[in-house]
Design an enzyme around this catalytic site. Structure first.
Site, PDB file in Angstrom:
ATOM      1  N   LYS A  35       1.084  -1.166  -0.037  1.00  0.00           N
ATOM      2  CA  LYS A  35       0.294  -0.221   0.308  1.00  0.00           C
ATOM      3  C   LYS A  35       1.486   1.503   0.056  1.00  0.00           C
ATOM      4  O   LYS A  35       0.357   2.305  -0.467  1.00  0.00           O
ATOM      5  CB  LYS A  35      -1.025  -0.082   1.265  1.00  0.00           C
ATOM      6  CG  LYS A  35      -2.291  -0.434   0.786  1.00  0.00           C
ATOM      7  CD  LYS A  35      -3.503  -0.043   2.354  1.00  0.00           C
ATOM      8  CE  LYS A  35      -4.311  -0.800   2.519  1.00  0.00           C
ATOM      9  NZ  LYS A  35      -4.645  -0.395   3.586  1.00  0.00           N
ATOM     10  N   LYS A 204     -21.183   8.104  17.838  1.00  0.00           N
ATOM     11  CA  LYS A 204     -20.773   7.390  16.495  1.00  0.00           C
ATOM     12  C   LYS A 204     -21.289   6.523  16.352  1.00  0.00           C
ATOM     13  O   LYS A 204     -21.812   6.081  15.940  1.00  0.00           O
ATOM     14  CB  LYS A 204     -19.016   6.980  16.792  1.00  0.00           C
ATOM     15  CG  LYS A 204     -19.198   6.188  15.372  1.00  0.00           C
ATOM     16  CD  LYS A 204     -18.621   6.572  14.504  1.00  0.00           C
ATOM     17  CE  LYS A 204     -18.893   5.700  13.130  1.00  0.00           C
ATOM     18  NZ  LYS A 204     -18.551   6.379  11.500  1.00  0.00           N
ATOM     19  N   LEU A 250     -34.557   6.619   4.095  1.00  0.00           N
ATOM     20  CA  LEU A 250     -36.264   5.523   4.180  1.00  0.00           C
ATOM     21  C   LEU A 250     -36.181   4.864   3.232  1.00  0.00           C
ATOM     22  O   LEU A 250     -37.956   4.274   2.790  1.00  0.00           O
ATOM     23  CB  LEU A 250     -36.981   6.865   5.033  1.00  0.00           C
ATOM     24  CG  LEU A 250     -37.020   7.337   5.947  1.00  0.00           C
ATOM     25  CD1 LEU A 250     -38.639   8.376   5.797  1.00  0.00           C
ATOM     26  CD2 LEU A 250     -37.490   6.056   6.724  1.00  0.00           C
ATOM     27  N   CYS A 260     -19.475  -0.792   7.447  1.00  0.00           N
ATOM     28  CA  CYS A 260     -19.976   0.051   9.458  1.00  0.00           C
ATOM     29  C   CYS A 260     -20.772  -0.300   9.724  1.00  0.00           C
ATOM     30  O   CYS A 260     -20.670  -0.562  11.084  1.00  0.00           O
ATOM     31  CB  CYS A 260     -19.530   1.663   9.114  1.00  0.00           C
ATOM     32  SG  CYS A 260     -18.066   1.705   7.603  1.00  0.00           S
TER      33      CYS A 260
HETATM   34  C1  UGA Z   1     -22.006   4.558   7.000  1.00  0.00           C
HETATM   35  C2  UGA Z   1     -22.304   6.066   7.580  1.00  0.00           C
HETATM   36  O1  UGA Z   1     -23.965   6.998   6.188  1.00  0.00           O
HETATM   37  C3  UGA Z   1     -21.834   6.938   7.846  1.00  0.00           C
HETATM   38  O2  UGA Z   1     -22.093   8.451   8.482  1.00  0.00           O
HETATM   39  C4  UGA Z   1     -19.986   6.547   8.388  1.00  0.00           C
HETATM   40  O3  UGA Z   1     -19.229   7.303   8.497  1.00  0.00           O
HETATM   41  C5  UGA Z   1     -20.076   5.202   7.935  1.00  0.00           C
HETATM   42  O4  UGA Z   1     -21.473   4.304   7.865  1.00  0.00           O
HETATM   43  C6  UGA Z   1     -19.162   4.894   8.688  1.00  0.00           C
HETATM   44  O5  UGA Z   1     -19.076   4.583  10.020  1.00  0.00           O
HETATM   45  O6  UGA Z   1     -17.470   4.627   8.788  1.00  0.00           O
HETATM   46  P1  UGA Z   1     -21.821   3.659   4.296  1.00  0.00           P
HETATM   47  O7  UGA Z   1     -20.903   2.181   5.195  1.00  0.00           O
HETATM   48  O8  UGA Z   1     -20.626   4.555   3.799  1.00  0.00           O
HETATM   49  O9  UGA Z   1     -21.691   5.067   5.718  1.00  0.00           O
HETATM   50  O10 UGA Z   1     -22.706   4.072   3.944  1.00  0.00           O
HETATM   51  P2  UGA Z   1     -24.321   4.167   4.040  1.00  0.00           P
HETATM   52  O11 UGA Z   1     -23.397   5.514   2.826  1.00  0.00           O
HETATM   53  O12 UGA Z   1     -24.567   5.026   5.082  1.00  0.00           O
HETATM   54  O13 UGA Z   1     -24.822   3.311   3.211  1.00  0.00           O
HETATM   55  C7  UGA Z   1     -25.189   2.065   4.305  1.00  0.00           C
HETATM   56  C8  UGA Z   1     -25.723   0.530   3.306  1.00  0.00           C
HETATM   57  O14 UGA Z   1     -27.416   1.798   3.911  1.00  0.00           O
HETATM   58  C9  UGA Z   1     -25.897   0.211   2.161  1.00  0.00           C
HETATM   59  O15 UGA Z   1     -25.956  -0.702   1.911  1.00  0.00           O
HETATM   60  C10 UGA Z   1     -26.922   1.094   1.626  1.00  0.00           C
HETATM   61  O16 UGA Z   1     -27.751   0.575   0.148  1.00  0.00           O
HETATM   62  C11 UGA Z   1     -28.692   1.079   2.722  1.00  0.00           C
HETATM   63  N1  UGA Z   1     -29.152   1.819   2.769  1.00  0.00           N
HETATM   64  C12 UGA Z   1     -28.874   3.376   2.792  1.00  0.00           C
HETATM   65  C13 UGA Z   1     -30.620   1.705   2.091  1.00  0.00           C
HETATM   66  O17 UGA Z   1     -31.480   0.518   1.929  1.00  0.00           O
HETATM   67  N2  UGA Z   1     -31.681   2.565   2.469  1.00  0.00           N
HETATM   68  C14 UGA Z   1     -31.293   4.155   2.583  1.00  0.00           C
HETATM   69  O18 UGA Z   1     -32.507   4.457   2.557  1.00  0.00           O
HETATM   70  C15 UGA Z   1     -30.417   3.877   2.626  1.00  0.00           C
END
Ligand code: UGA
Length: 441
Positions: A35, A204, A250, A260
């Site tokens: 890396k 968090k 939602l 995460c």
């Molecule tokens: C998430 C949080 O949104 C961040 O704020 C946080 O910093 C991060 O985890 C972390 O702890 O590091 P991330 O895992 O990148 O971020 O992804 P998201 O965009 O939040 O989506 C997570 C999952 O939820 C995805 O699989 C997405 O498809 C799903 N999702 C999201 C739904 O099924 N429905 C929704 O309405 C929104």
């Protein structure tokens, strides 16, 4: 001000490049030599918008990467950004964090240092780290991150809040240094939440668990919506118009994935357990998420065909969400496994080349990109759709932009199972498709 960042994963790499863009002298440290080599030649090890361009601007200027901890000697601040993955029981595994803290000790020296924990850590961890470092001239600060994969660089520069946790939050002196690091954001009016270690650590977990709960809540309601013939999209949108609820997270679908939410929800439940508490809500969030894909398969896909054995499906989207190559806890991959187990043939596609590559590597597919006759990963959407008995949308890309009247000529049977409720069902139906969404028609 000199800064060392330990760990070059999502959090550490964005933090390193972001801080160098803010003008600091930054050294990113990682034990993975491969890396380090890549990063020093300006190649990003993550698929993130903007990241590689920015990395190229600062590398060998005020940013460098190394596998040695030596830069810690001269640093004013050390950010700990190592992974805290899930152990076999669902707890956050802190072995990388503790090992980084041990490695750090040798290089602290006499110069006073601020050690900032950015990794997601169970409540009480900063206090434990302070104990481990009690004989060293260090202050420990908690500073959780809220970056979203895929748009993490943008999130770094547009935070909604900066959370800082201190041993003694009343002590203005100790808050000064980090406020200086983040002065760019203070000037822009980003709110700072100054709190104790425990409050900061819990912010968090509570944030991620709440967002995950919003998703599981709408997924639960979607099953009821399905039976009573309501439209979950409209339900979610109208709920979101209420300021107190908010429109985001939602969208019903086959569940949440990624590195995460699944891990943090489980780790929070485990933290409750360690204090002999039970969180019914957090456990429900997790169990709804675990069963959503199976529910979708049984009630939509299997119900339509009776038996999927020998049927061919295009699975659109492989990563856990759009614009990333990350397959960790991907619901698309989980669905592919369900389909394969039930004897179906799967043709997988993702717009992101690296997501396709990672899938090929995950299943150890040969050059022909196929696993026997059952799983094929295709580089072109149309190849994935060719001759299939059904189309499954598994990641929330804007698939509506494709030419669905053309696509109809490619497939055996124009039927779409929309696992992310992202397609325009009216248009598809008018084109002659049979459409199945989640909690909507
Ligand atoms: C998430 C949080 O949104 C961040 O704020 C946080 O910093 C991060 O985890 C972390 O702890 O590091 P991330 O895992 O990148 O971020 O992804 P998201 O965009 O939040 O989506 C997570 C999952 O939820 C995805 O699989 C997405 O498809 C799903 N999702 C999201 C739904 O099924 N429905 C929704 O309405 C929104």
């Amino acid at each position: 001000m000199k800064i060392s960042v330990i760990g070059t994963g999502y959090v550490g790499l964005i933090q390193s490049v972001g801080l160098s863009k803010l003008g600091f002298e930054v050294t990113g440290i990682d034990i993975d030599e491969r890396k380090i080599k890549k990063l020093n030649s300006g190649i990003s090890t993550l698929h993130e918008e903007q990241l590689e361009e920015e990395l190229k601007l600062f590398i060998n200027e005020n940013l460098k990467f190394t596998s040695s901890y030596e830069s810690v000697y001269d640093s004013d601040i050390v950010f700990l950004c190592v992974g805290t993955p899930q152990d076999d029981f669902g707890n956050a595994d802190l072995k990388f964090l503790y090992s980084a803290v041990e490695s750090l000790k040798k290089y602290i020296g006499d110069k006073y240092k601020t050690v900032v924990i950015k990794s997601t850590v169970p409540v009480g961890t900063c206090r434990k780290i302070k104990k481990i470092l009690k004989d060293y001239p260090v202050e420990v600060i908690s500073n959780p991150e809220f970056l979203r994969e895929g748009i993490a660089f943008k999130d770094f520069f547009e935070p909604e809040r900066i959370v800082l946790g201190f041993e003694n939050p009343e002590n203005i002196e100790s808050t000064k240094l980090l406020k200086r690091v983040y002065s760019h954001f203070e000037k822009k009016g980003v709110p700072f939440v100054i709190s104790s270690w425990e409050t900061s650590e819990l912010i968090k977990y509570a944030s991620n668990a709440f967002l995950a709960t919003k998703i599981s809540f709408i997924n639960e309601i979607s099953k009821f919506s399905d039976i009573v013939g309501a439209d979950i999209k409209t339900v979610g949108e109208a709920m979101g118009m209420d300021d107190r609820i908010g429109p985001k997270f939602l969208n019903a679908g086959i569940g949440y994935g990624g590195s995460c939410f699944p891990k943090d929800v489980k780790a929070l439940a485990k933290q409750f357990e360690s204090f002999e508490l039970e969180s019914k809500l957090i456990n429900a969030t997790e169990s709804i998420n675990q069963t959503q894909n199976i529910w979708f398969f049984e009630n939509k896909i299997k119900k339509y065909y009776g038996d999927v054995s020998g049927k061919t499906f295009a699975v659109l989207g492989l990563a856990f969400k759009p614009f990333t190559d990350d397959l960790r806890e991907s619901k698309a991959i989980e669905l592919i496994n369900i389909l394969l187990k039930n004897g179906a043939i799967v043709k997988g596609f993702d717009y992101i080349e690296k997501a396709r590559e990672n899938t090929i590597n995950k299943y150890a597919l040969s050059d022909s990109k196929s696993l026997g006759y059952s799983l094929h990963i295709l580089d072109e959407l149309n190849d994935a759709l060719f001759n299939v008995d059904g189309i499954i949308v598994a990641t929330e890309y804007d698939f509506d932009k494709e030419d669905w009247s053309e696509i109809k000529n490619l497939v055996n049977n124009p039927v779409i199972f929309d696992g992310k409720n992202v397609m325009d069902s009216k248009t598809l139906k008018s084109l002659g498709y049979t459409y199945f969404g989640i909690g909507k028609n």
